[in-house]
Design an enzyme around this catalytic site. Sequence first.
Site, PDB file in Angstrom:
ATOM      1  N   HIS A  18       0.939  -1.315  -0.137  1.00  0.00           N
ATOM      2  CA  HIS A  18      -0.292  -0.126   0.008  1.00  0.00           C
ATOM      3  C   HIS A  18       1.084   1.178  -0.194  1.00  0.00           C
ATOM      4  CE1 HIS A  18      -3.771  -2.431   0.720  1.00  0.00           C
ATOM      5  NE2 HIS A  18      -3.254  -2.659   1.693  1.00  0.00           N
TER       6      HIS A  18
HETATM    7  N1  6DK Z   1      -7.631  -2.084   9.682  1.00  0.00           N
HETATM    8  C1  6DK Z   1      -2.414  -5.587   3.640  1.00  0.00           C
HETATM    9  O1  6DK Z   1      -2.995  -6.767   4.422  1.00  0.00           O
HETATM   10  C2  6DK Z   1      -3.042  -4.575   4.699  1.00  0.00           C
HETATM   11  O2  6DK Z   1      -2.934  -5.132   2.649  1.00  0.00           O
HETATM   12  C3  6DK Z   1      -4.436  -4.268   4.984  1.00  0.00           C
HETATM   13  C4  6DK Z   1      -4.649  -2.832   5.822  1.00  0.00           C
HETATM   14  C5  6DK Z   1      -6.343  -2.798   6.201  1.00  0.00           C
HETATM   15  C6  6DK Z   1      -6.499  -1.569   6.851  1.00  0.00           C
HETATM   16  C7  6DK Z   1      -7.851  -1.624   7.407  1.00  0.00           C
HETATM   17  C8  6DK Z   1      -8.021  -2.627   8.402  1.00  0.00           C
HETATM   18  C9  6DK Z   1      -7.692  -3.036  10.903  1.00  0.00           C
HETATM   19  C10 6DK Z   1      -8.708  -4.037  11.025  1.00  0.00           C
HETATM   20  C11 6DK Z   1      -8.588  -4.532  12.323  1.00  0.00           C
HETATM   21  C12 6DK Z   1      -8.026  -4.116  13.374  1.00  0.00           C
HETATM   22  C13 6DK Z   1      -7.001  -3.103  13.306  1.00  0.00           C
HETATM   23  C14 6DK Z   1      -6.900  -2.447  11.959  1.00  0.00           C
HETATM   24  F1  6DK Z   1      -0.502  -4.423   3.407  1.00  0.00           F
HETATM   25  C15 6DK Z   1      -1.083  -5.577   3.847  1.00  0.00           C
HETATM   26  F2  6DK Z   1      -0.373  -5.879   5.135  1.00  0.00           F
HETATM   27  F3  6DK Z   1      -0.606  -6.490   2.900  1.00  0.00           F
HETATM   28  O3  6DK Z   1      -8.671  -3.459   8.106  1.00  0.00           O
HETATM   29 ZN    ZN Z   2      -4.022  -7.429   2.940  1.00  0.00          ZN
END
Ligand code: 6DK
Ligand code: ZN
Length: 369
Positions: free
Chosen positions: A142
Amino acid sequence: MNTVANPLSNTGLVYDVRMRFHAPGDPRDKHPEDPQRIWRIYDALQRSQCLDKCVRIKTREATTEDILLVHDLTYHDTISRTAQASQLQLDKLASQYDSIYLCPESAYVARLACGSLIELCKAVVQGQVSNGFAAIRPPGHHAERIEAMGFCLYNNVAVATRWVQRHCQIKRVLIVDWDVHHGNGIQEAFYQDPDVLYFSLHRYEGGTFYPCSPVASCDSIGMGPGVGRNVNVGWPCAGMGDGDYLHAFDQLLMPMAREFDPELVIVACGFDAAKGDTLGECFVTPAGYAHMTNLLKSLAGGRLVLALEGGYSLDAVADCALACVQVLLGENMDILDKNSTPDAPRSTPHDALGTSLPRLGSLIPSRAC
Ligand code: 6DK
Ligand code: ZN
Protein backbone atom coordinates in the site's frame (compact mmCIF):
# COMPACT_ATOMS: atom_id res chain seq x y z
CA MET A 1 -1.02 -41.04 -3.39
CA ASN A 2 -2.63 -37.61 -2.92
CA THR A 3 0.27 -35.54 -4.18
CA VAL A 4 1.50 -33.94 -7.40
CA ALA A 5 5.19 -34.24 -8.40
CA ASN A 6 7.32 -31.12 -8.61
CA PRO A 7 11.00 -30.70 -9.69
CA LEU A 8 13.54 -30.09 -6.91
CA SER A 9 15.04 -26.63 -6.46
CA ASN A 10 17.31 -24.53 -4.35
CA THR A 11 15.24 -22.09 -2.29
CA GLY A 12 16.40 -18.89 -0.57
CA LEU A 13 14.79 -17.78 2.69
CA VAL A 14 14.76 -14.37 4.32
CA TYR A 15 13.93 -14.23 8.02
CA ASP A 16 15.41 -11.92 10.63
CA VAL A 17 14.27 -11.93 14.23
CA ARG A 18 14.84 -8.15 14.37
CA MET A 19 11.83 -7.69 12.08
CA ARG A 20 9.73 -8.48 15.16
CA PHE A 21 10.76 -5.17 16.76
CA HIS A 22 8.19 -3.13 14.79
CA ALA A 23 5.16 -3.24 17.11
CA PRO A 24 2.42 -0.94 18.43
CA GLY A 25 3.77 1.73 20.81
CA ASP A 26 1.63 0.40 23.63
CA PRO A 27 2.42 -3.33 23.93
CA ARG A 28 -1.05 -3.92 25.35
CA ASP A 29 -2.55 -2.90 21.96
CA LYS A 30 -3.35 -5.97 19.91
CA HIS A 31 -2.96 -5.32 16.20
CA PRO A 32 -3.53 -7.73 13.31
CA GLU A 33 -0.11 -6.90 11.82
CA ASP A 34 1.45 -8.76 14.74
CA PRO A 35 5.21 -9.43 15.09
CA GLN A 36 4.39 -13.10 15.67
CA ARG A 37 3.32 -13.48 12.04
CA ILE A 38 6.87 -13.99 10.74
CA TRP A 39 7.90 -16.04 13.76
CA ARG A 40 5.02 -18.43 13.10
CA ILE A 41 6.24 -18.91 9.51
CA TYR A 42 9.77 -19.62 10.74
CA ASP A 43 8.44 -22.03 13.36
CA ALA A 44 6.32 -23.91 10.79
CA LEU A 45 9.34 -24.23 8.47
CA GLN A 46 11.48 -25.50 11.34
CA ARG A 47 8.94 -28.07 12.58
CA SER A 48 8.48 -29.48 9.07
CA GLN A 49 12.29 -29.75 8.44
CA CYS A 50 11.94 -27.29 5.53
CA LEU A 51 14.15 -24.72 7.22
CA ASP A 52 17.25 -26.91 6.85
CA LYS A 53 16.55 -27.37 3.14
CA CYS A 54 16.45 -23.60 2.50
CA VAL A 55 19.45 -21.35 1.88
CA ARG A 56 19.40 -18.48 4.38
CA ILE A 57 19.91 -15.15 2.63
CA LYS A 58 21.80 -12.51 4.61
CA THR A 59 19.53 -9.63 5.55
CA ARG A 60 20.46 -5.97 5.26
CA GLU A 61 18.89 -2.54 5.60
CA ALA A 62 17.84 -0.79 2.39
CA THR A 63 19.98 2.28 1.79
CA THR A 64 18.56 5.74 1.15
CA GLU A 65 19.49 5.26 -2.52
CA ASP A 66 17.45 2.03 -2.62
CA ILE A 67 14.39 3.64 -1.02
CA LEU A 68 14.56 6.60 -3.41
CA LEU A 69 14.05 4.24 -6.35
CA VAL A 70 10.35 4.41 -5.39
CA HIS A 71 9.83 6.96 -2.60
CA ASP A 72 10.44 10.67 -2.37
CA LEU A 73 13.25 12.12 -0.23
CA THR A 74 11.00 14.16 2.06
CA TYR A 75 8.91 11.07 2.79
CA HIS A 76 12.07 8.98 3.36
CA ASP A 77 13.38 11.61 5.79
CA THR A 78 10.04 11.80 7.62
CA ILE A 79 10.12 8.05 8.24
CA SER A 80 13.85 8.06 9.12
CA ARG A 81 13.40 10.76 11.77
CA THR A 82 10.87 8.60 13.64
CA ALA A 83 13.83 6.68 15.13
CA GLN A 84 14.53 9.68 17.39
CA ALA A 85 10.93 10.67 18.18
CA SER A 86 8.95 10.21 21.39
CA GLN A 87 5.99 7.80 21.37
CA LEU A 88 3.69 10.84 21.59
CA GLN A 89 5.22 12.33 18.41
CA LEU A 90 5.08 8.92 16.72
CA ASP A 91 1.40 8.51 17.51
CA LYS A 92 0.75 12.00 16.12
CA LEU A 93 2.60 11.25 12.86
CA ALA A 94 0.94 7.84 12.53
CA SER A 95 -2.49 9.46 12.93
CA GLN A 96 -1.78 11.62 9.87
CA TYR A 97 -1.65 8.44 7.79
CA ASP A 98 -4.34 5.83 7.22
CA SER A 99 -4.01 2.61 9.29
CA ILE A 100 -0.42 3.05 10.46
CA TYR A 101 1.31 2.45 13.79
CA LEU A 102 4.87 3.49 14.59
CA CYS A 103 7.43 2.79 17.31
CA PRO A 104 11.08 3.97 17.48
CA GLU A 105 12.25 0.75 15.77
CA SER A 106 9.76 0.97 12.87
CA ALA A 107 12.00 2.83 10.40
CA TYR A 108 14.90 0.41 10.99
CA VAL A 109 12.67 -2.65 10.58
CA ALA A 110 11.08 -1.22 7.42
CA ARG A 111 14.55 -0.68 5.93
CA LEU A 112 15.52 -4.22 6.94
CA ALA A 113 12.42 -5.71 5.27
CA CYS A 114 13.05 -3.76 2.09
CA GLY A 115 16.81 -4.37 1.87
CA SER A 116 16.42 -8.08 2.62
CA LEU A 117 13.91 -8.52 -0.19
CA ILE A 118 16.39 -6.81 -2.51
CA GLU A 119 19.06 -9.34 -1.41
CA LEU A 120 16.74 -12.29 -2.06
CA CYS A 121 15.77 -10.98 -5.51
CA LYS A 122 19.45 -10.42 -6.28
CA ALA A 123 20.31 -13.99 -5.23
CA VAL A 124 17.56 -15.36 -7.50
CA VAL A 125 18.51 -13.21 -10.47
CA GLN A 126 22.21 -14.05 -10.09
CA GLY A 127 21.41 -17.76 -9.82
CA GLN A 128 22.71 -18.37 -6.25
CA VAL A 129 19.25 -19.78 -5.54
CA SER A 130 16.46 -20.77 -7.94
CA ASN A 131 13.63 -19.09 -6.06
CA GLY A 132 12.83 -17.78 -2.60
CA PHE A 133 10.50 -16.75 0.19
CA ALA A 134 10.83 -13.53 2.21
CA ALA A 135 9.16 -13.63 5.64
CA ILE A 136 9.34 -9.87 6.04
CA ARG A 137 7.40 -7.14 7.81
CA PRO A 138 6.12 -4.46 7.86
CA PRO A 139 4.33 -5.18 4.59
CA GLY A 140 4.70 -2.80 1.67
CA HIS A 141 2.16 -2.96 -1.15
CA HIS A 142 0.00 0.00 0.00
CA ALA A 143 2.94 2.38 0.54
CA GLU A 144 2.94 5.13 -2.09
CA ARG A 145 5.70 7.48 -3.21
CA ILE A 146 4.92 10.00 -0.49
CA GLU A 147 2.54 8.16 1.79
CA ALA A 148 2.50 5.38 4.38
CA MET A 149 -0.81 3.52 4.61
CA GLY A 150 -2.41 0.18 5.38
CA PHE A 151 0.30 -1.06 7.80
CA CYS A 152 2.95 -0.32 5.08
CA LEU A 153 5.91 2.10 5.34
CA TYR A 154 8.17 1.32 2.37
CA ASN A 155 7.00 -0.52 -0.71
CA ASN A 156 9.25 -3.58 -0.46
CA VAL A 157 8.16 -5.23 -3.73
CA ALA A 158 8.29 -2.02 -5.77
CA VAL A 159 11.75 -1.10 -4.45
CA ALA A 160 13.13 -4.61 -5.08
CA THR A 161 11.69 -4.59 -8.60
CA ARG A 162 13.29 -1.24 -9.44
CA TRP A 163 16.53 -2.43 -7.83
CA VAL A 164 16.92 -5.52 -10.03
CA GLN A 165 16.02 -3.47 -13.08
CA ARG A 166 18.70 -0.92 -12.16
CA HIS A 167 21.50 -3.19 -10.88
CA CYS A 168 21.04 -6.54 -12.65
CA GLN A 169 20.34 -6.89 -16.35
CA ILE A 170 16.65 -7.50 -15.70
CA LYS A 171 14.00 -5.75 -17.75
CA ARG A 172 10.61 -7.45 -17.59
CA VAL A 173 9.19 -8.22 -14.13
CA LEU A 174 5.80 -9.76 -13.43
CA ILE A 175 4.34 -8.77 -10.05
CA VAL A 176 1.43 -10.93 -8.90
CA ASP A 177 -0.40 -9.53 -5.87
CA TRP A 178 -2.63 -12.15 -4.23
CA ASP A 179 -3.06 -10.25 -0.97
CA VAL A 180 -6.82 -9.76 -0.41
CA HIS A 181 -6.31 -5.98 -0.53
CA HIS A 182 -5.37 -4.04 -3.66
CA GLY A 183 -1.70 -3.01 -3.81
CA ASN A 184 -2.30 0.62 -4.70
CA GLY A 185 1.35 1.52 -4.04
CA ILE A 186 2.72 -1.07 -6.47
CA GLN A 187 0.16 -0.03 -9.07
CA GLU A 188 1.18 3.62 -8.66
CA ALA A 189 4.90 2.87 -8.99
CA PHE A 190 4.58 1.05 -12.33
CA TYR A 191 1.43 2.53 -13.85
CA GLN A 192 3.22 3.93 -16.90
CA ASP A 193 5.91 1.23 -17.13
CA PRO A 194 5.61 -1.26 -20.01
CA ASP A 195 8.31 -3.48 -18.44
CA VAL A 196 6.39 -4.33 -15.26
CA LEU A 197 3.16 -6.29 -15.49
CA TYR A 198 1.21 -5.78 -12.25
CA PHE A 199 -1.58 -8.32 -11.76
CA SER A 200 -3.67 -8.04 -8.60
CA LEU A 201 -6.53 -10.16 -7.29
CA HIS A 202 -8.39 -8.47 -4.44
CA ARG A 203 -11.75 -7.74 -2.90
CA TYR A 204 -13.08 -4.61 -4.57
CA GLU A 205 -16.82 -4.46 -3.91
CA GLY A 206 -17.39 -1.26 -5.83
CA GLY A 207 -14.50 0.47 -4.07
CA THR A 208 -15.82 -0.14 -0.55
CA PHE A 209 -13.18 -2.64 0.56
CA TYR A 210 -9.81 -1.35 1.82
CA PRO A 211 -8.04 0.69 0.40
CA CYS A 212 -11.51 1.85 -0.68
CA SER A 213 -10.33 3.50 -3.87
CA PRO A 214 -11.65 3.43 -7.44
CA VAL A 215 -8.05 2.91 -8.63
CA ALA A 216 -8.45 -0.74 -7.59
CA SER A 217 -11.09 -1.34 -10.27
CA CYS A 218 -10.58 -3.34 -13.46
CA ASP A 219 -10.73 -0.01 -15.35
CA SER A 220 -7.19 0.76 -14.16
CA ILE A 221 -5.29 -0.71 -17.09
CA GLY A 222 -2.10 1.37 -17.02
CA MET A 223 -1.26 4.63 -18.75
CA GLY A 224 0.78 5.77 -21.78
CA PRO A 225 3.43 3.13 -22.56
CA GLY A 226 2.11 1.10 -19.59
CA VAL A 227 -1.37 0.57 -21.05
CA GLY A 228 -2.28 -3.11 -20.73
CA ARG A 229 0.36 -3.76 -18.08
CA ASN A 230 -1.91 -3.20 -15.06
CA VAL A 231 -4.57 -5.81 -14.41
CA ASN A 232 -7.01 -5.66 -11.51
CA VAL A 233 -9.27 -8.61 -10.80
CA GLY A 234 -11.54 -6.98 -8.24
CA TRP A 235 -13.86 -9.47 -6.56
CA PRO A 236 -17.40 -8.20 -6.08
CA CYS A 237 -17.79 -9.82 -2.64
CA ALA A 238 -16.18 -11.83 0.14
CA GLY A 239 -16.07 -15.63 0.09
CA MET A 240 -13.70 -16.33 -2.79
CA GLY A 241 -11.85 -19.63 -2.75
CA ASP A 242 -9.32 -21.79 -4.57
CA GLY A 243 -11.62 -22.21 -7.58
CA ASP A 244 -11.95 -18.46 -8.10
CA TYR A 245 -8.25 -17.80 -7.82
CA LEU A 246 -7.16 -20.72 -9.98
CA HIS A 247 -9.73 -19.89 -12.61
CA ALA A 248 -8.41 -16.32 -12.83
CA PHE A 249 -4.88 -17.76 -13.09
CA ASP A 250 -5.95 -20.18 -15.81
CA GLN A 251 -8.04 -17.76 -17.87
CA LEU A 252 -6.19 -14.48 -17.42
CA LEU A 253 -2.92 -14.38 -15.54
CA MET A 254 -1.08 -17.33 -17.03
CA PRO A 255 -1.88 -16.53 -20.70
CA MET A 256 -0.93 -12.87 -20.17
CA ALA A 257 2.20 -13.82 -18.28
CA ARG A 258 3.37 -16.24 -20.99
CA GLU A 259 2.94 -13.54 -23.60
CA PHE A 260 4.71 -10.95 -21.41
CA ASP A 261 7.59 -13.43 -20.91
CA PRO A 262 8.95 -12.08 -17.60
CA GLU A 263 12.58 -12.48 -16.54
CA LEU A 264 11.57 -12.50 -12.86
CA VAL A 265 8.29 -13.05 -11.02
CA ILE A 266 7.66 -11.44 -7.62
CA VAL A 267 4.56 -12.23 -5.60
CA ALA A 268 3.12 -9.68 -3.16
CA CYS A 269 2.26 -12.65 -1.03
CA GLY A 270 -0.45 -11.79 1.44
CA PHE A 271 -2.25 -14.70 3.06
CA ASP A 272 -5.31 -12.71 4.08
CA ALA A 273 -7.52 -14.38 1.44
CA ALA A 274 -6.85 -17.62 3.36
CA LYS A 275 -9.55 -19.65 4.99
CA GLY A 276 -9.70 -18.54 8.63
CA ASP A 277 -8.59 -14.93 8.07
CA THR A 278 -11.24 -12.71 9.61
CA LEU A 279 -10.11 -9.54 7.76
CA GLY A 280 -10.19 -11.20 4.35
CA GLU A 281 -13.29 -13.41 4.80
CA CYS A 282 -12.25 -15.69 1.93
CA PHE A 283 -11.49 -19.42 1.69
CA VAL A 284 -8.20 -19.99 -0.11
CA THR A 285 -6.53 -23.12 1.30
CA PRO A 286 -2.82 -23.92 1.73
CA ALA A 287 -3.17 -26.27 -1.29
CA GLY A 288 -4.66 -23.38 -3.28
CA TYR A 289 -1.65 -21.16 -2.55
CA ALA A 290 0.64 -24.10 -3.34
CA HIS A 291 -0.96 -24.56 -6.76
CA MET A 292 -0.72 -20.85 -7.55
CA THR A 293 2.96 -20.97 -6.59
CA ASN A 294 3.47 -24.01 -8.80
CA LEU A 295 1.89 -22.28 -11.79
CA LEU A 296 4.11 -19.22 -11.35
CA LYS A 297 7.18 -21.46 -11.06
CA SER A 298 6.65 -22.36 -14.72
CA LEU A 299 7.47 -18.76 -15.74
CA ALA A 300 10.77 -16.85 -16.01
CA GLY A 301 12.87 -20.02 -15.88
CA GLY A 302 11.56 -20.60 -12.35
CA ARG A 303 12.92 -17.26 -11.03
CA LEU A 304 10.17 -16.69 -8.48
CA VAL A 305 10.24 -14.69 -5.24
CA LEU A 306 7.39 -14.63 -2.70
CA ALA A 307 7.40 -11.57 -0.41
CA LEU A 308 5.06 -11.62 2.58
CA GLU A 309 2.43 -8.88 2.69
CA GLY A 310 -0.72 -9.34 4.84
CA GLY A 311 -2.34 -12.37 6.49
CA TYR A 312 -3.74 -12.18 9.99
CA SER A 313 -4.71 -15.66 11.12
CA LEU A 314 -1.43 -16.86 12.62
CA ASP A 315 -2.33 -20.49 11.94
CA ALA A 316 -3.32 -19.80 8.33
CA VAL A 317 -0.23 -17.68 7.66
CA ALA A 318 2.01 -20.48 8.96
CA ASP A 319 0.19 -23.25 7.05
CA CYS A 320 -0.02 -21.31 3.76
CA ALA A 321 3.59 -20.09 3.85
CA LEU A 322 4.76 -23.65 4.55
CA ALA A 323 2.72 -24.98 1.62
CA CYS A 324 4.26 -22.36 -0.69
CA VAL A 325 7.83 -23.02 0.49
CA GLN A 326 7.33 -26.77 -0.01
CA VAL A 327 6.43 -26.04 -3.64
CA LEU A 328 9.42 -23.72 -4.01
CA LEU A 329 11.63 -26.52 -2.66
CA GLY A 330 10.16 -28.92 -5.20
CA GLU A 331 8.35 -31.08 -2.71
CA ASN A 332 5.11 -32.78 -3.65
CA MET A 333 1.89 -30.80 -3.27
CA ASP A 334 -1.39 -31.89 -1.75
CA ILE A 335 -4.12 -32.27 -4.34
CA LEU A 336 -6.84 -29.62 -4.27
CA ASP A 337 -10.18 -30.22 -2.67
CA LYS A 338 -12.57 -31.09 -5.53
CA ASN A 339 -15.03 -28.47 -4.29
CA SER A 340 -12.46 -25.70 -4.72
CA THR A 341 -11.26 -26.41 -8.27
CA PRO A 342 -12.52 -24.39 -11.24
CA ASP A 343 -15.96 -25.32 -12.48
CA ALA A 344 -16.68 -26.16 -16.11
CA PRO A 345 -17.14 -22.89 -18.03
CA ARG A 346 -20.60 -21.38 -17.83
CA SER A 347 -21.95 -18.49 -19.82
CA THR A 348 -22.90 -16.30 -16.83
CA PRO A 349 -20.78 -13.11 -16.93
CA HIS A 350 -18.66 -12.11 -13.96
CA ASP A 351 -18.13 -8.49 -12.84
CA ALA A 352 -14.44 -8.93 -12.25
CA LEU A 353 -13.37 -10.60 -15.46
CA GLY A 354 -15.74 -9.07 -17.99
CA THR A 355 -18.59 -10.52 -19.97
CA SER A 356 -16.66 -12.96 -22.15
CA LEU A 357 -15.49 -15.17 -19.30
CA PRO A 358 -17.31 -17.80 -17.29
CA ARG A 359 -18.52 -17.30 -13.75
CA LEU A 360 -15.89 -18.23 -11.16
CA GLY A 361 -15.82 -20.62 -8.27
CA SER A 362 -19.39 -21.70 -8.62
CA LEU A 363 -18.71 -25.01 -6.86
CA ILE A 364 -17.91 -23.33 -3.58
CA PRO A 365 -20.88 -23.72 -1.28
CA SER A 366 -19.72 -21.35 1.46
CA ARG A 367 -19.39 -18.11 -0.51
CA ALA A 368 -21.23 -15.10 0.81
CA CYS A 369 -22.81 -13.96 -2.45
N1 6DK B 1 -7.67 -2.15 9.67
C1 6DK B 1 -2.48 -5.48 3.91
O1 6DK B 1 -2.97 -6.72 4.33
C2 6DK B 1 -2.90 -4.37 4.86
O2 6DK B 1 -2.96 -5.27 2.62
C3 6DK B 1 -4.38 -4.21 5.04
C4 6DK B 1 -4.70 -2.93 5.76
C5 6DK B 1 -6.16 -2.84 6.17
C6 6DK B 1 -6.43 -1.57 6.89
C7 6DK B 1 -7.85 -1.47 7.35
C8 6DK B 1 -8.14 -2.47 8.44
C9 6DK B 1 -7.77 -2.86 10.87
C10 6DK B 1 -8.57 -3.98 11.01
C11 6DK B 1 -8.66 -4.64 12.26
C12 6DK B 1 -7.93 -4.14 13.34
C13 6DK B 1 -7.11 -3.03 13.17
C14 6DK B 1 -7.04 -2.38 11.94
F1 6DK B 1 -0.45 -4.44 3.47
C15 6DK B 1 -0.95 -5.56 3.88
F2 6DK B 1 -0.49 -5.83 5.08
F3 6DK B 1 -0.57 -6.49 3.08
O3 6DK B 1 -8.75 -3.48 8.19
ZN1 ZN C 1 -4.01 -7.41 2.83
